[in-house]
Design a protein around this motif. Structure first.
Motif, PDB file in Angstrom:
ATOM      1  N   ALA A 269      38.556 -57.767   3.564  1.00  0.00           N
ATOM      2  CA  ALA A 269      37.442 -56.991   3.014  1.00  0.00           C
ATOM      3  C   ALA A 269      37.944 -56.055   1.915  1.00  0.00           C
ATOM      4  CB  ALA A 269      36.759 -56.198   4.119  1.00  0.00           C
ATOM      5  N   GLU A 272      38.733 -58.165  -1.111  1.00  0.00           N
ATOM      6  CA  GLU A 272      37.497 -58.606  -1.775  1.00  0.00           C
ATOM      7  C   GLU A 272      36.854 -57.447  -2.537  1.00  0.00           C
ATOM      8  OE1 GLU A 272      34.958 -61.857  -2.660  1.00  0.00           O
ATOM      9  OE2 GLU A 272      36.945 -61.693  -1.730  1.00  0.00           O
ATOM     10  N   LYS A 273      36.939 -56.269  -1.975  1.00  0.00           N
ATOM     11  CA  LYS A 273      36.401 -55.088  -2.652  1.00  0.00           C
ATOM     12  C   LYS A 273      37.134 -54.843  -3.969  1.00  0.00           C
ATOM     13  CE  LYS A 273      35.853 -50.081  -2.103  1.00  0.00           C
ATOM     14  NZ  LYS A 273      36.070 -48.914  -1.196  1.00  0.00           N
ATOM     15  N   GLU A 274      38.449 -54.933  -3.968  1.00  0.00           N
ATOM     16  CA  GLU A 274      39.230 -54.725  -5.184  1.00  0.00           C
ATOM     17  C   GLU A 274      38.925 -55.800  -6.225  1.00  0.00           C
ATOM     18  OE1 GLU A 274      41.118 -52.116  -6.010  1.00  0.00           O
ATOM     19  OE2 GLU A 274      40.337 -51.281  -4.134  1.00  0.00           O
ATOM     20  N   LYS A 277      35.570 -54.970  -7.720  1.00  0.00           N
ATOM     21  CA  LYS A 277      35.684 -53.784  -8.572  1.00  0.00           C
ATOM     22  C   LYS A 277      36.322 -54.139  -9.910  1.00  0.00           C
ATOM     23  CE  LYS A 277      37.038 -49.820  -7.098  1.00  0.00           C
ATOM     24  NZ  LYS A 277      37.822 -48.747  -6.431  1.00  0.00           N
ATOM     25  N   GLU A 286      28.373 -52.962  -3.857  1.00  0.00           N
ATOM     26  CA  GLU A 286      28.085 -52.960  -2.423  1.00  0.00           C
ATOM     27  C   GLU A 286      27.290 -54.189  -1.990  1.00  0.00           C
ATOM     28  OE1 GLU A 286      29.292 -49.078  -3.659  1.00  0.00           O
ATOM     29  OE2 GLU A 286      27.667 -50.373  -4.380  1.00  0.00           O
ATOM     30  N   LEU A 289      29.467 -57.323  -2.291  1.00  0.00           N
ATOM     31  CA  LEU A 289      30.526 -57.313  -1.274  1.00  0.00           C
ATOM     32  C   LEU A 289      29.955 -57.623   0.103  1.00  0.00           C
ATOM     33  CD1 LEU A 289      33.465 -56.806  -0.551  1.00  0.00           C
ATOM     34  CD2 LEU A 289      32.957 -54.360  -0.416  1.00  0.00           C
ATOM     35  N   SER A 290      28.812 -57.047   0.420  1.00  0.00           N
ATOM     36  CA  SER A 290      28.183 -57.310   1.716  1.00  0.00           C
ATOM     37  C   SER A 290      27.815 -58.780   1.849  1.00  0.00           C
ATOM     38  CB  SER A 290      26.937 -56.440   1.873  1.00  0.00           C
ATOM     39  OG  SER A 290      26.330 -56.655   3.129  1.00  0.00           O
ATOM     40  N   SER A 333      35.849 -47.186   4.338  1.00  0.00           N
ATOM     41  CA  SER A 333      36.466 -47.852   3.186  1.00  0.00           C
ATOM     42  C   SER A 333      35.590 -48.966   2.619  1.00  0.00           C
ATOM     43  CB  SER A 333      37.832 -48.424   3.568  1.00  0.00           C
ATOM     44  OG  SER A 333      37.703 -49.384   4.609  1.00  0.00           O
ATOM     45  N   ILE A 334      34.775 -49.590   3.494  1.00  0.00           N
ATOM     46  CA  ILE A 334      33.894 -50.686   3.061  1.00  0.00           C
ATOM     47  C   ILE A 334      32.466 -50.333   3.491  1.00  0.00           C
ATOM     48  CG2 ILE A 334      33.571 -53.191   3.012  1.00  0.00           C
ATOM     49  CD1 ILE A 334      36.344 -52.434   2.184  1.00  0.00           C
ATOM     50  N   VAL A 336      29.344 -51.053   3.474  1.00  0.00           N
ATOM     51  CA  VAL A 336      28.315 -52.039   3.125  1.00  0.00           C
ATOM     52  C   VAL A 336      27.536 -52.394   4.382  1.00  0.00           C
ATOM     53  CG1 VAL A 336      29.609 -52.959   1.163  1.00  0.00           C
ATOM     54  CG2 VAL A 336      29.941 -53.950   3.440  1.00  0.00           C
TER      55      VAL A 336
END
Length: 346
Positions: A269, A272-274, A277, A286, A289-290, A333-334, A336
């Protein structure tokens, strides 16, 4: 011989005492008088000629005076005409200056609302290559269309010029965004759908940034990307899950099993967020990512519920603490929706 000399000569002859003959005197006197008369006649003739010459000269002077007056009149007319011509030239010069000023304004207007021919060819070409010249051309095209919006009246009614500009540029506008849309979907298919770790290319970032001005295409592109990433993450998770279940028994060691699941989710996660971004830059990630994590989180939740149901020993508190730790860590941190749903009422 002057008249005075002639008279003196006659007087002299009258006084001559030596002349014997009176007739000789008379003849001499007559000859002298005849000569005097001839000279007088010649003088009068010359005087007449002189008078006629003077009369002729007078007529010439009169003719010259008439000519001078005519020339003066002609010159006055020429001066008047020249003055009028000068005024006309000045007026024409002012008109030319005004026309040139208007021409410059028209040229400036055209330059503001016309895309250079080279950039038109880049956008309208039949190939589907997306590069920075295409993005630059699209940027210029958007400036033209934005400037056209300024031609709208305060009441919001579009002017004819604004409609013409927007209409004439619409084909290039749609063509450019269509190219970017197809290019990104293709790039996502060959790069983002096959590997969890992807080196984000600047051209992908800039292309997405341009595409965000067409919200419908931008959202469709993100939907395509998150669908690919969701399937890829799910595939990798199922592979990892089979390894977890081979190595760990969900019944005999539920804490370690749960820790492996949540650690895998936490790591991927975050990665994937990085990735999102880097790709979307300052735009919200968000929702995307979700969507990418949705399938994985929905598969982890029943596994965690099962460990709770099967764990009747004193280790249940340890499992609760483990899940609580990852809940706090992941939700911070995530942040979502799918992560929040994962731990709701768990």
């Amino acid at each position: 011989m002057s008249n005075e000399e002639i008279i003196n000569g006659l007087n002299y002859l009258d006084n001559l005492k030596e002349l014997d003959s009176k007739s000789s005197k008379l003849n001499l006197k007559a000859a002298t008088q005849s000569d005097l008369l001839s000279q007088s006649t010649n003088y009068l003739a010359e005087l007449g000629q002189y008078k006629r010459a003077i009369d002729t000269n007078y007529e010439s002077v009169e003719a010259m005076n008439t000519s001078i007056q005519s020339i003066h009149s002609t010159l006055s007319q020429s001066i008047q005409q020249n003055t009028q011509f000068t005024h006309q030239v000045s007026h024409i010069k002012d008109s030319i200056s005004t026309t040139q000023s208007k021409l410059k304004s028209v040229e400036k207007f055209i330059s503001i609302f016309t895309l250079p021919q080279e950039q038109q060819q880049i956008i309208s070409s039949k190939d589907y290559i997306v590069n920075y010249p295409l993005l630059d051309a699209l940027t210029q095209l958007n400036k033209i269309r934005d400037n056209a919006q300024l031609l709208l009246t305060p009441s919001g009614d579009p002017s004819v010029a604004a409609l013409d500009i927007l209409h004439s540029s619409s084909l290039l506008y749609e063509s450019a965004y269509g190219k970017i849309f197809r290019y990104l979907k293709h790039q996502f298919d060959i790069k983002y759908a096959k590997s969890l770790v992807v080196d984000v290319e600047p051209l992908h970032v800039d292309s997405l940034s341009h595409l965000s001005q067409r919200n419908d295409l931008y959202l469709e592109t993100l939907l395509h990307l998150t669908k690919l990433r969701r399937h890829l993450l799910q595939s990798h998770f199922l592979t990892a899950l089979s390894q977890f279940e081979n190595n760990q028994d969900i019944i005999t060691d539920p804490i370690k099993y749960s820790a492996e699941l949540l650690a895998w989710l936490h790591q991927h996660a975050a990665d994937e967020k990085e990735l999102l971004k880097d790709l979307l830059q300052s735009k919200p990630i968000e929702e995307a990512l979700s969507s990418s994590l949705q399938d994985v989180s929905s598969r982890i939740r029943p596994k965690l519920q099962l460990t709770h149901a099967l764990n009747f020993t004193q280790r249940s508190s340890q499992l609760t603490e483990l899940i609580s730790f990852y809940q706090n860590t992941l939700t911070q941190s995530i942040p979502v929706a799918c992560i929040s749903d994962l731990f709701t009422n768990l």
